[in-house]
Write an enzyme that holds these catalytic residues in place. Structure first.
Site, PDB file in Angstrom:
ATOM      1  N   ALA A 135       4.025   7.034  -1.434  1.00 46.42           N
ATOM      2  CA  ALA A 135       5.296   7.438  -2.035  1.00 46.42           C
ATOM      3  C   ALA A 135       5.059   8.266  -3.290  1.00 46.42           C
ATOM      4  CB  ALA A 135       6.148   6.211  -2.356  1.00 46.42           C
ATOM      5  N   THR A 186       7.628   1.355   2.778  1.00 48.08           N
ATOM      6  CA  THR A 186       7.656   2.726   2.261  1.00 48.08           C
ATOM      7  C   THR A 186       8.969   2.987   1.546  1.00 48.08           C
ATOM      8  OG1 THR A 186       6.247   3.472   4.071  1.00 48.08           O
ATOM      9  CG2 THR A 186       7.408   5.164   2.844  1.00 48.08           C
ATOM     10  N   SER A 233       0.817  -1.213   0.000  1.00 49.22           N
ATOM     11  CA  SER A 233       0.000   0.000   0.000  1.00 49.22           C
ATOM     12  C   SER A 233       0.851   1.263   0.000  1.00 49.22           C
ATOM     13  CB  SER A 233      -0.908   0.013   1.232  1.00 49.22           C
ATOM     14  OG  SER A 233      -0.141  -0.018   2.420  1.00 49.22           O
ATOM     15  N   LYS A 234       2.126   1.141   0.375  1.00 49.58           N
ATOM     16  CA  LYS A 234       2.986   2.320   0.479  1.00 49.58           C
ATOM     17  C   LYS A 234       3.322   2.936  -0.871  1.00 49.58           C
ATOM     18  CE  LYS A 234       3.314   2.173   4.984  1.00 49.58           C
ATOM     19  NZ  LYS A 234       2.715   3.209   5.848  1.00 49.58           N
ATOM     20  N   ASP A 235       3.073   2.205  -1.964  1.00 44.92           N
ATOM     21  CA  ASP A 235       3.240   2.820  -3.290  1.00 44.92           C
ATOM     22  C   ASP A 235       2.384   4.066  -3.417  1.00 44.92           C
ATOM     23  OD1 ASP A 235       4.843   0.683  -3.927  1.00 44.92           O
ATOM     24  OD2 ASP A 235       3.570  -0.082  -5.545  1.00 44.92           O
TER      25      ASP A 235
END
Length: 345
Positions: free
Chosen positions: A52, A79, A47-49
């Site tokens: 970022a 992340t 999910s950190k895409d």
């Protein structure tokens, strides 16, 4: 090129629009219907895409970032991987301060993506100069032309999920979602999704998942920071020893705490029953659902969405490694190591 043929200019165009997948075997005897928002379908496998890409592109819009600049961040691994991926495409240098609690798999992945990695001791106070928070701040001061993402205290962390993940879940459930279950670390995921969902329907119940050894649940209940809650735990990307401003505690109805051991076994169970190879925090989120089911939280008419944040490949040296599980004392008489590998000689 014709974009209807699934041809993309670069990998960043694949961020978001992840599938919602019905859980069947694990929840067969549960009340309600249960669906997983499987964030491993992002190109960086987490999910950190989303954060970022959103934070970096916002910095570009504001003129803060230009090609050749350096991006610095603290991370438990996911992340950092996403920032490194975005940095490659957009032409930035990437420096990451990583918690030593992060799996060796995550650290190796960060190095493979060209990031410069500083591994910092996990079990020190947040204001200790060796903590990954303080190391990142120092690196930012030492590197001219750098920006510090600072996901724990960045409103854009929330905005990324308010703009994308929340609307996706609302649309995918035709607005029928009754519960959102999500782990809380920086808090951006759960806060952003909750903000959007509660604007559509204030009755959607949002439940955060916290770790034993973290301060988040007690802070939510009392609004007091209690450092006596803090002690070492193994789950990565979940819980905190500080209070992130990227967490909107008012948008969360309650927290549930889960153990390292149960979360590890539940991650393996997801893989073996649903065919979804997910990470440690996904096991934690699913473990929370088990506990909530035992409490009688759900009704047969409920539609429950749980966020599975990342992919199991990042935990091959941990929860999917029998030796690591044994070393943690996670195998007992009921859950022994049962190898399914045979070597033909």
């Amino acid at each position: 090129m014709n974009k209807n043929k699934n041809v993309f200019d670069n990998v960043l165009q694949l961020v978001g629009n992840t599938p919602l997948i019905k859980l069947n075997r694990m929840t067969a005897d549960f009340d309600g219907d249960f669906y997983a928002k499987v964030e491993a379908f992002n190109p960086g496998h987490s999910s950190k895409d989303r954060i970022a890409l959103h934070i970096i592109e916002e910095a570009e819009r504001q003129g803060v970032l230009t090609p050749g600049d350096t991006i610095i961040e603290t991370t438990s691994g996911n992340t950092g991987f996403s920032i490194a991926m975005v940095s490659i495409i957009k032409g930035y240098e990437c420096i990451l301060a990583v918690s030593s609690k992060s799996s060796a798999d995550k650290i190796d992945m960060l190095k493979s993506m060209g990031a410069k990695v500083y591994v910092c001791p996990a079990h020190v106070k947040a204001d200790d100069p060796r903590s990954y928070y303080e190391v990142a701040k120092r690196l930012h001061e030492e590197n001219k032309g750098s920006i510090y993402i600072n996901q724990y205290f960045n409103q854009l962390n929330i905005d990324a999920h308010y703009n994308t993940t929340g609307p996706e879940i609302w649309d995918q459930t035709d607005g029928e979602i009754t519960h959102l279950i999500a782990c809380s670390g920086t808090g951006g995921t759960i806060s952003g999704i909750s903000k959007y969902l509660k604007e559509q329907n204030p009755n959607v119940k949002v439940i955060g998942v916290d770790a034993y050894g973290s301060v988040l649940q007690k802070y939510h209940e009392t609004r007091e920071f209690d450092d006596k809650e803090i002690y070492p735990y193994r789950i990565e990307g979940l819980g905190k020893n500080l209070i992130p401003t990227a967490t909107n505690f008012d948008a969360i109805d309650r927290f549930v705490k889960v153990t390292d051991e149960e979360s590890a076994h539940t991650a393996r169970e997801i893989s073996n029953t649903e065919g979804l190879f997910v990470g440690y925090t996904s096991g934690a989120a699913m473990q929370a659902i088990k506990q909530l089911q035992e409490e009688g939280e759900f009704k047969p008419t409920d539609k429950v969405v749980v966020v599975f944040p990342d992919h199991g490949s990042r935990y091959m040296s941990k929860v999917y490694n029998d030796k690591w599980m044994e070393d943690q004392g996670f195998f007992d008489s009921k859950r022994v190591v049962q190898s399914t590998i045979e070597y033909i000689k």
